[in-house]
Design an enzyme around this catalytic site. Sequence first.
Site, PDB file in Angstrom:
ATOM      1  N   ARG A   1       0.834  -1.208   0.000  1.00 30.97           N
ATOM      2  CA  ARG A   1       0.000   0.000   0.000  1.00 30.97           C
ATOM      3  C   ARG A   1       0.869   1.258   0.000  1.00 30.97           C
ATOM      4  O   ARG A   1       0.608   2.209  -0.722  1.00 30.97           O
ATOM      5  CB  ARG A   1      -0.924  -0.008   1.226  1.00 30.97           C
ATOM      6  CG  ARG A   1      -2.144   0.862   1.004  1.00 30.97           C
ATOM      7  CD  ARG A   1      -2.959   1.027   2.254  1.00 30.97           C
ATOM      8  NE  ARG A   1      -2.140   1.505   3.355  1.00 30.97           N
ATOM      9  CZ  ARG A   1      -2.353   1.219   4.627  1.00 30.97           C
ATOM     10  NH1 ARG A   1      -3.345   0.437   4.964  1.00 30.97           N
ATOM     11  NH2 ARG A   1      -1.571   1.706   5.565  1.00 30.97           N
TER      12      ARG A   1
ATOM     13  N   ASP B   1      -4.037   1.401  -9.568  1.00 26.95           N
ATOM     14  CA  ASP B   1      -3.208   2.379  -8.857  1.00 26.95           C
ATOM     15  C   ASP B   1      -3.440   3.833  -9.269  1.00 26.95           C
ATOM     16  O   ASP B   1      -2.815   4.738  -8.723  1.00 26.95           O
ATOM     17  CB  ASP B   1      -1.718   2.022  -9.032  1.00 26.95           C
ATOM     18  CG  ASP B   1      -1.296   1.912 -10.497  1.00 26.95           C
ATOM     19  OD1 ASP B   1      -1.895   2.587 -11.357  1.00 26.95           O
ATOM     20  OD2 ASP B   1      -0.355   1.149 -10.780  1.00 26.95           O
TER      21      ASP B   1
ATOM     22  N   HIS C   1     -10.510  -3.641 -13.169  1.00 29.79           N
ATOM     23  CA  HIS C   1     -10.499  -4.102 -11.773  1.00 29.79           C
ATOM     24  C   HIS C   1     -10.695  -2.959 -10.784  1.00 29.79           C
ATOM     25  O   HIS C   1     -10.434  -3.114  -9.599  1.00 29.79           O
ATOM     26  CB  HIS C   1      -9.198  -4.862 -11.470  1.00 29.79           C
ATOM     27  CG  HIS C   1      -9.085  -6.132 -12.253  1.00 29.79           C
ATOM     28  ND1 HIS C   1      -7.890  -6.765 -12.522  1.00 29.79           N
ATOM     29  CD2 HIS C   1     -10.038  -6.892 -12.849  1.00 29.79           C
ATOM     30  CE1 HIS C   1      -8.123  -7.843 -13.252  1.00 29.79           C
ATOM     31  NE2 HIS C   1      -9.398  -7.942 -13.467  1.00 29.79           N
TER      32      HIS C   1
ATOM     33  N   CYS D   1     -26.077   0.358  -7.425  1.00 31.78           N
ATOM     34  CA  CYS D   1     -26.274   1.102  -8.684  1.00 31.78           C
ATOM     35  C   CYS D   1     -24.969   1.408  -9.413  1.00 31.78           C
ATOM     36  O   CYS D   1     -24.986   2.110 -10.430  1.00 31.78           O
ATOM     37  CB  CYS D   1     -27.035   2.395  -8.413  1.00 31.78           C
ATOM     38  SG  CYS D   1     -26.104   3.612  -7.467  1.00 31.78           S
TER      39      CYS D   1
ATOM     40  N   GLY E   1       2.772  -5.695 -20.003  1.00 26.65           N
ATOM     41  CA  GLY E   1       3.073  -5.968 -18.591  1.00 26.65           C
ATOM     42  C   GLY E   1       2.006  -6.754 -17.857  1.00 26.65           C
ATOM     43  O   GLY E   1       1.729  -6.484 -16.699  1.00 26.65           O
TER      44      GLY E   1
ATOM     45  N   SER F   1       0.546 -10.810 -16.978  1.00 29.08           N
ATOM     46  CA  SER F   1       0.805 -12.251 -17.092  1.00 29.08           C
ATOM     47  C   SER F   1      -0.320 -12.924 -17.884  1.00 29.08           C
ATOM     48  O   SER F   1      -0.238 -14.106 -18.194  1.00 29.08           O
ATOM     49  CB  SER F   1       0.930 -12.880 -15.708  1.00 29.08           C
ATOM     50  OG  SER F   1      -0.285 -12.747 -15.006  1.00 29.08           O
TER      51      SER F   1
HETATM   52  P1  NAD Z   1       0.695 -10.064 -12.725  1.00 23.17           P
HETATM   53  O1  NAD Z   1       1.336  -9.750 -11.423  1.00 23.17           O
HETATM   54  O2  NAD Z   1      -0.052 -11.334 -12.857  1.00 23.17           O
HETATM   55  O3  NAD Z   1       1.790 -10.027 -13.912  1.00 23.17           O
HETATM   56  C1  NAD Z   1       2.707  -8.997 -14.044  1.00 23.17           C
HETATM   57  C2  NAD Z   1       3.434  -9.125 -15.363  1.00 23.17           C
HETATM   58  O4  NAD Z   1       4.311  -8.011 -15.470  1.00 23.17           O
HETATM   59  C3  NAD Z   1       4.304 -10.386 -15.514  1.00 23.17           C
HETATM   60  O5  NAD Z   1       4.014 -11.013 -16.736  1.00 23.17           O
HETATM   61  C4  NAD Z   1       5.745  -9.834 -15.519  1.00 23.17           C
HETATM   62  O6  NAD Z   1       6.596 -10.556 -16.379  1.00 23.17           O
HETATM   63  C5  NAD Z   1       5.531  -8.443 -16.049  1.00 23.17           C
HETATM   64  N1  NAD Z   1       6.549  -7.464 -15.687  1.00 23.17           N
HETATM   65  C6  NAD Z   1       7.359  -7.425 -14.596  1.00 23.17           C
HETATM   66  N2  NAD Z   1       8.157  -6.325 -14.641  1.00 23.17           N
HETATM   67  C7  NAD Z   1       7.822  -5.654 -15.776  1.00 23.17           C
HETATM   68  C8  NAD Z   1       8.276  -4.445 -16.377  1.00 23.17           C
HETATM   69  N3  NAD Z   1       9.216  -3.678 -15.801  1.00 23.17           N
HETATM   70  N4  NAD Z   1       7.713  -4.070 -17.546  1.00 23.17           N
HETATM   71  C9  NAD Z   1       6.757  -4.824 -18.126  1.00 23.17           C
HETATM   72  N5  NAD Z   1       6.289  -5.977 -17.613  1.00 23.17           N
HETATM   73  C10 NAD Z   1       6.813  -6.381 -16.447  1.00 23.17           C
HETATM   74  O7  NAD Z   1      -0.233  -8.813 -13.026  1.00 23.17           O
HETATM   75  P2  NAD Z   1      -1.522  -8.675 -13.958  1.00 23.17           P
HETATM   76  O8  NAD Z   1      -1.331  -9.475 -15.193  1.00 23.17           O
HETATM   77  O9  NAD Z   1      -1.785  -7.215 -14.060  1.00 23.17           O
HETATM   78  O10 NAD Z   1      -2.750  -9.336 -13.187  1.00 23.17           O
HETATM   79  C11 NAD Z   1      -2.900  -9.486 -11.838  1.00 23.17           C
HETATM   80  C12 NAD Z   1      -3.756  -8.501 -11.063  1.00 23.17           C
HETATM   81  O11 NAD Z   1      -2.860  -7.711 -10.338  1.00 23.17           O
HETATM   82  C13 NAD Z   1      -4.571  -7.484 -11.776  1.00 23.17           C
HETATM   83  O12 NAD Z   1      -5.885  -7.772 -11.494  1.00 23.17           O
HETATM   84  C14 NAD Z   1      -4.261  -6.125 -11.104  1.00 23.17           C
HETATM   85  O13 NAD Z   1      -5.472  -5.555 -10.636  1.00 23.17           O
HETATM   86  C15 NAD Z   1      -3.444  -6.482  -9.939  1.00 23.17           C
HETATM   87  N6  NAD Z   1      -2.299  -5.614  -9.567  1.00 23.17           N
HETATM   88  C16 NAD Z   1      -2.288  -4.275  -9.838  1.00 23.17           C
HETATM   89  C17 NAD Z   1      -1.188  -3.519  -9.483  1.00 23.17           C
HETATM   90  C18 NAD Z   1      -1.204  -2.051  -9.804  1.00 23.17           C
HETATM   91  O14 NAD Z   1      -2.270  -1.439  -9.874  1.00 23.17           O
HETATM   92  N7  NAD Z   1      -0.023  -1.441 -10.028  1.00 23.17           N
HETATM   93  C19 NAD Z   1      -0.083  -4.098  -8.864  1.00 23.17           C
HETATM   94  C20 NAD Z   1      -0.140  -5.469  -8.582  1.00 23.17           C
HETATM   95  C21 NAD Z   1      -1.238  -6.210  -8.962  1.00 23.17           C
HETATM   96 ZN    ZN Z   2     -26.389   3.193  -5.234  1.00 21.42          ZN
END
Ligand code: NAD
Ligand code: ZN
Length: 272
Positions: free
Chosen positions: A84, A117, A132, A143, A207, A209
């Site tokens: 956080r 974020d 998300h 609503c 970026g 997975s």
């Molecule tokens: P994930 O954690 O599953 O995957 C992250 C991906 O980023 C990986 O494939 C990794 O290889 C890649 N990666 C790592 N460093 C990188 C870089 N410097 N540049 C580019 N790619 C890079 O995340 P996801 O696929 O977004 O899904 C998981 C969930 O995580 C989402 O629902 C999201 O809401 C949440 N999440 C959000 C945040 C944020 O808002 N910053 C942070 C963590 C997780």
């Molecule tokens: Zn409402």
Amino acid sequence: MEIQNQESISAAAKIIVQSRYTIALVGAGLSVGSGIPTFRGAGGLWTKLGEPSNNGYENFLADPKAWWDQNLNAKIDPERTKFREAIEKAKPNPGHLALVDLEKICVLKHQITQNIDNLHYVAGSKKITEIHGNRTKLRCVGCDMRWHRDEFDRITLDWKQTLPPKCNTCFGIVKPDTVMFGEPIPLSTLNTCVDETRLSDCILVIGTSATVYPAAGFPREVLSSGGKIIEINPEETPISQTATESIKGPTEDSLPKLVTEIKRIIGDDPTT
Ligand code: NAD
Ligand code: ZN
């Protein structure tokens, strides 16, 4: 690797310029360059804590008052506190700014982001769907009305005393806007994603997975309707095999290079 990457960047730029409607599916990797760890992979929150249970939303609905009490008052585990704090002090990185640039020159029509974020908006992007949710907002489960947390504090002065917070329009229960495990994506949000995906003939997969559905399905939809996938990620993902071009590298580095190349092709680069 560097030469190979430059070749992929050039090839990707050509595809984007020739496409009619390019969109992006963005994941946590874009914000790694802003100091926010991912969930999965090295240093990820779930890698350290284990994947959370699938019934977060069910638990919330079963007892929203207890959920809010816990959320506002309980001690949160130190790894989550670290996560956080990383989000709270993060600033957009060159990858976010490159996407703003692409939107400004009308090359990027829409972004579907999984990130919660708020950094896309801080950077200046406008055409965004946050599939998300957004951690700076609250949402009514009745609503789908959304408020900025500060705005909700202002209009509902005593909400922390009378939990759970209630919507001032439909009196539904209010929750954080971020989508919990097991919670359906709000329908209007999902519909926008589906519409944008249908319009798209080229999707940048940035970026992510590509393991969390329904988001992970959008690149496959574009592909199956004859469109192209361009992936930007330092690692292999389930999407890599189907990508027309894969740029292997951190987005904070490769997205600005991609924008420079696109501008060079379309003649919008003041240095050419
Ligand atoms: P994930 O954690 O599953 O995957 C992250 C991906 O980023 C990986 O494939 C990794 O290889 C890649 N990666 C790592 N460093 C990188 C870089 N410097 N540049 C580019 N790619 C890079 O995340 P996801 O696929 O977004 O899904 C998981 C969930 O995580 C989402 O629902 C999201 O809401 C949440 N999440 C959000 C945040 C944020 O808002 N910053 C942070 C963590 C997780
Ligand atoms: Zn409402």
